[in-house]
Write an enzyme that holds these catalytic residues in place. Structure first.
Site, PDB file in Angstrom:
ATOM      1  N   ARG A  32       0.805  -1.232   0.000  1.00  0.00           N
ATOM      2  CA  ARG A  32       0.000   0.000   0.000  1.00  0.00           C
ATOM      3  C   ARG A  32       0.832   1.273   0.000  1.00  0.00           C
ATOM      4  O   ARG A  32       0.503   2.226  -0.705  1.00  0.00           O
ATOM      5  CB  ARG A  32      -0.910   0.024   1.230  1.00  0.00           C
ATOM      6  CG  ARG A  32      -1.976  -1.045   1.227  1.00  0.00           C
ATOM      7  CD  ARG A  32      -2.943  -0.772   2.370  1.00  0.00           C
ATOM      8  NE  ARG A  32      -3.945  -1.806   2.495  1.00  0.00           N
ATOM      9  CZ  ARG A  32      -4.950  -1.732   3.352  1.00  0.00           C
ATOM     10  NH1 ARG A  32      -5.057  -0.690   4.153  1.00  0.00           N
ATOM     11  NH2 ARG A  32      -5.839  -2.708   3.424  1.00  0.00           N
ATOM     12  N   ASP A  58     -10.302   5.691  16.340  1.00  0.00           N
ATOM     13  CA  ASP A  58     -11.021   6.864  15.814  1.00  0.00           C
ATOM     14  C   ASP A  58     -12.241   7.212  16.682  1.00  0.00           C
ATOM     15  O   ASP A  58     -12.573   8.387  16.871  1.00  0.00           O
ATOM     16  CB  ASP A  58     -11.407   6.700  14.328  1.00  0.00           C
ATOM     17  CG  ASP A  58     -12.071   5.378  14.006  1.00  0.00           C
ATOM     18  OD1 ASP A  58     -12.233   4.537  14.920  1.00  0.00           O
ATOM     19  OD2 ASP A  58     -12.445   5.173  12.835  1.00  0.00           O
TER      20      ASP A  58
HETATM   21  N1  UDP Z   1      -3.591  -1.696   9.997  1.00  0.00           N
HETATM   22  C1  UDP Z   1      -2.689  -1.858  11.021  1.00  0.00           C
HETATM   23  N2  UDP Z   1      -2.435  -3.127  11.471  1.00  0.00           N
HETATM   24  C2  UDP Z   1      -3.022  -4.204  10.908  1.00  0.00           C
HETATM   25  C3  UDP Z   1      -3.943  -4.022   9.859  1.00  0.00           C
HETATM   26  C4  UDP Z   1      -4.210  -2.737   9.430  1.00  0.00           C
HETATM   27  O1  UDP Z   1      -2.135  -0.878  11.514  1.00  0.00           O
HETATM   28  O2  UDP Z   1      -2.749  -5.318  11.345  1.00  0.00           O
HETATM   29  C5  UDP Z   1      -3.853  -0.339   9.513  1.00  0.00           C
HETATM   30  C6  UDP Z   1      -3.756  -0.243   8.002  1.00  0.00           C
HETATM   31  O3  UDP Z   1      -2.443  -0.030   7.609  1.00  0.00           O
HETATM   32  C7  UDP Z   1      -4.687   0.916   7.712  1.00  0.00           C
HETATM   33  C8  UDP Z   1      -5.729   0.812   8.828  1.00  0.00           C
HETATM   34  O4  UDP Z   1      -5.156   0.015   9.849  1.00  0.00           O
HETATM   35  O5  UDP Z   1      -4.029   2.155   7.783  1.00  0.00           O
HETATM   36  C9  UDP Z   1      -7.024   0.207   8.354  1.00  0.00           C
HETATM   37  O6  UDP Z   1      -6.763  -1.054   7.816  1.00  0.00           O
HETATM   38  P1  UDP Z   1      -7.581  -1.668   6.595  1.00  0.00           P
HETATM   39  O7  UDP Z   1      -7.680  -0.624   5.509  1.00  0.00           O
HETATM   40  O8  UDP Z   1      -6.927  -2.964   6.206  1.00  0.00           O
HETATM   41  O9  UDP Z   1      -8.976  -1.978   7.236  1.00  0.00           O
HETATM   42  P2  UDP Z   1     -10.368  -1.206   7.215  1.00  0.00           P
HETATM   43  O10 UDP Z   1     -10.591  -0.853   8.647  1.00  0.00           O
HETATM   44  O11 UDP Z   1     -10.247  -0.012   6.346  1.00  0.00           O
HETATM   45  O12 UDP Z   1     -11.305  -2.210   6.684  1.00  0.00           O
HETATM   46 MN    MN Z   2      -9.158   0.549   4.695  1.00  0.00          MN
END
Ligand code: UDP
Ligand code: MN
Length: 382
Positions: free
Chosen positions: A132, A293
């Protein structure tokens, strides 16, 4: 006879009410499309549930003046009458602090800030450095290296060579509530240390249009209490605050979804310190047992009583990104890509690259915004 007359009258009244309702719905929908830049579905629901006017801030032009065909303080038609009524209801909701404050588009500049006044924290994890982060480094970060700070959870010499501000939080690499809060806590502390005017948080699947971000933020005083972003829910989140071992307290508050990015003024960030600095963010997050958040929203809305300013210029992949009109892409502050309702979700645009070459559309968006980028093809028709 009397009975049949009564029935006719009733039918007539029902008919009238139904017509009014249709007109009202059509009008509301038109206004939402105008205000939201074409967003529908969940967002439309949210905007019905929540709009309000900013308080305690230099005011934007009155909303009445923003609405085409609706003269200030003058009710011209039934539709207007109903829309006044519903505005009244919204204001009442606002007074009950149920709705976040809303802003549509950037306001006239109030402060002369530059990109260097902004601290953008990008949350990532080691496994996404290649998958990413590289895309972001190639695109928007390449133009904004000195204001972007990458918060990750593992050492990566290659990444450090590519960009200066890489912070290893030493937090766990898990996607758990605690691990994410641990990263947010470090983001907050580093921002305070930086002395900058604005803190903005984004995920590693966000494109940030720094030009529009700076323009948006320049409309607000950084010394006052500003929290700006976009909720992903259409109502305040309900949570339980743990006051002591056996004492709980229900709370509800709005929060800006981390996946769309959000910003906080320095003035407000400083006030958050007792609940957010050092180890306090983690213990605050534990108190309500919600993700990072939400914890930010809790501290700002519930503890400090400051309302979220809703901006529809922030976008997560939890909304249908196809609904961002092509002609409005350059006006957005953040964009995203990912999954939405089990389908791939990204900005819909023709652009410089095909969807196979550029599934996130971030490269095409970048070429739209910065056509002078060396790797952007010349003479692209958008
Ligand atoms: N993230 C993290 N650790 C993890 C998985 C995700 O810090 O083990 C971070 C990831 O890099 C991103 C955010 O958490 O910035 C949200 O992750 P993702 O987009 O995969 O999930 P969403 O919550 O958007 O479905
Ligand atoms: Mn995401």
């Amino acid at each position: 006879m009397l009975k049949s007359c009564g029935r006719k009258l009733l039918l007539f009244l029902v008919g009238c009410m139904f017509t009014c309702l249709l007109v009202l719905m059509a009008d509301q929908q038109k206004r939402q499309v105008e205000e939201l830049g074409g967003e529908g579905g969940r967002r439309a629901l949210q905007s019905l549930a929540s709009p309000g006017e900013p308080e305690g801030l230099p005011r934007q032009p009155q909303r009445q003046e923003d609405e085409p065909g609706l003269a200030p303080r003058e009710v011209k038609s039934f539709t207007d009458y109903f829309s006044k009524l519903s505005r009244g209801r919204r204001e009442a909701q606002d007074a009950g602090s149920l709705a976040p404050r809303r802003e549509g588009t950037p306001r006239p500049a109030l402060e002369d800030i530059t990109a260097q006044d902004v601290f953008i924290a990008v949350k990532t994890t080691k496994k996404f450095h290649k998958a990413r982060l590289e895309l972001l480094l190639d695109t928007w970060i390449s133009r904004n290296r000195d204001l972007t700070f990458i918060f990750t959870d593992g050492e990566d010499e290659e990444l450090k060579k590519r960009t200066a501000n890489v912070i290893n939080t030493n937090c766990s690499a898990a996607h758990s509530r605690q691990a994410l809060s641990c990263k947010m806590a470090v983001e907050y502390d580093k921002f305070i240390e930086s002395g900058r005017k604005w803190f903005c948080h984004v995920d590693d699947d966000n494109y940030v249009n720094v030009r529009t971000l700076v323009k948006l933020l320049s409309g607000y005083p950084h010394t006052q209490d500003i929290y700006i972003g976009k909720p992903s829910l259409d109502r305040p989140i309900q949570a339980t605050e743990r006051i002591s071992e056996n004492k709980m307290h229900p709370v509800h508050f709005w929060f800006a979804t981390g996946g769309a990015g959000f910003c906080i003024s320095r003035g407000l960030a400083l006030k958050m310190s007792p609940w957010a600095s050092g180890g306090h963010f983690m213990s605050t997050a534990e108190k309500i047992r919600l993700p990072d958040d939400c914890t930010i929203g809790y501290i700002i809305e519930s503890v400090l009583g400051v309302k979220l300013i809703r901006s529809n210029l922030f976008h997560s992949h939890l909304e249908n990104l196809h609904q961002v009109p092509k002609t409005e892409i350059h006006k957005q502050v953040t964009l995203s890509y990912g999954m939405f309702e089990n389908k791939r979700n990204s900005i819909h645009m023709k652009g410089a690259f095909s969807t196979d070459e550029d599934p996130s559309r971030f490269r095409s968006i970048h070429c739209l915004l910065y056509p002078d980028t060396p790797w952007c093809p010349l003479n692209v028709v958008y």
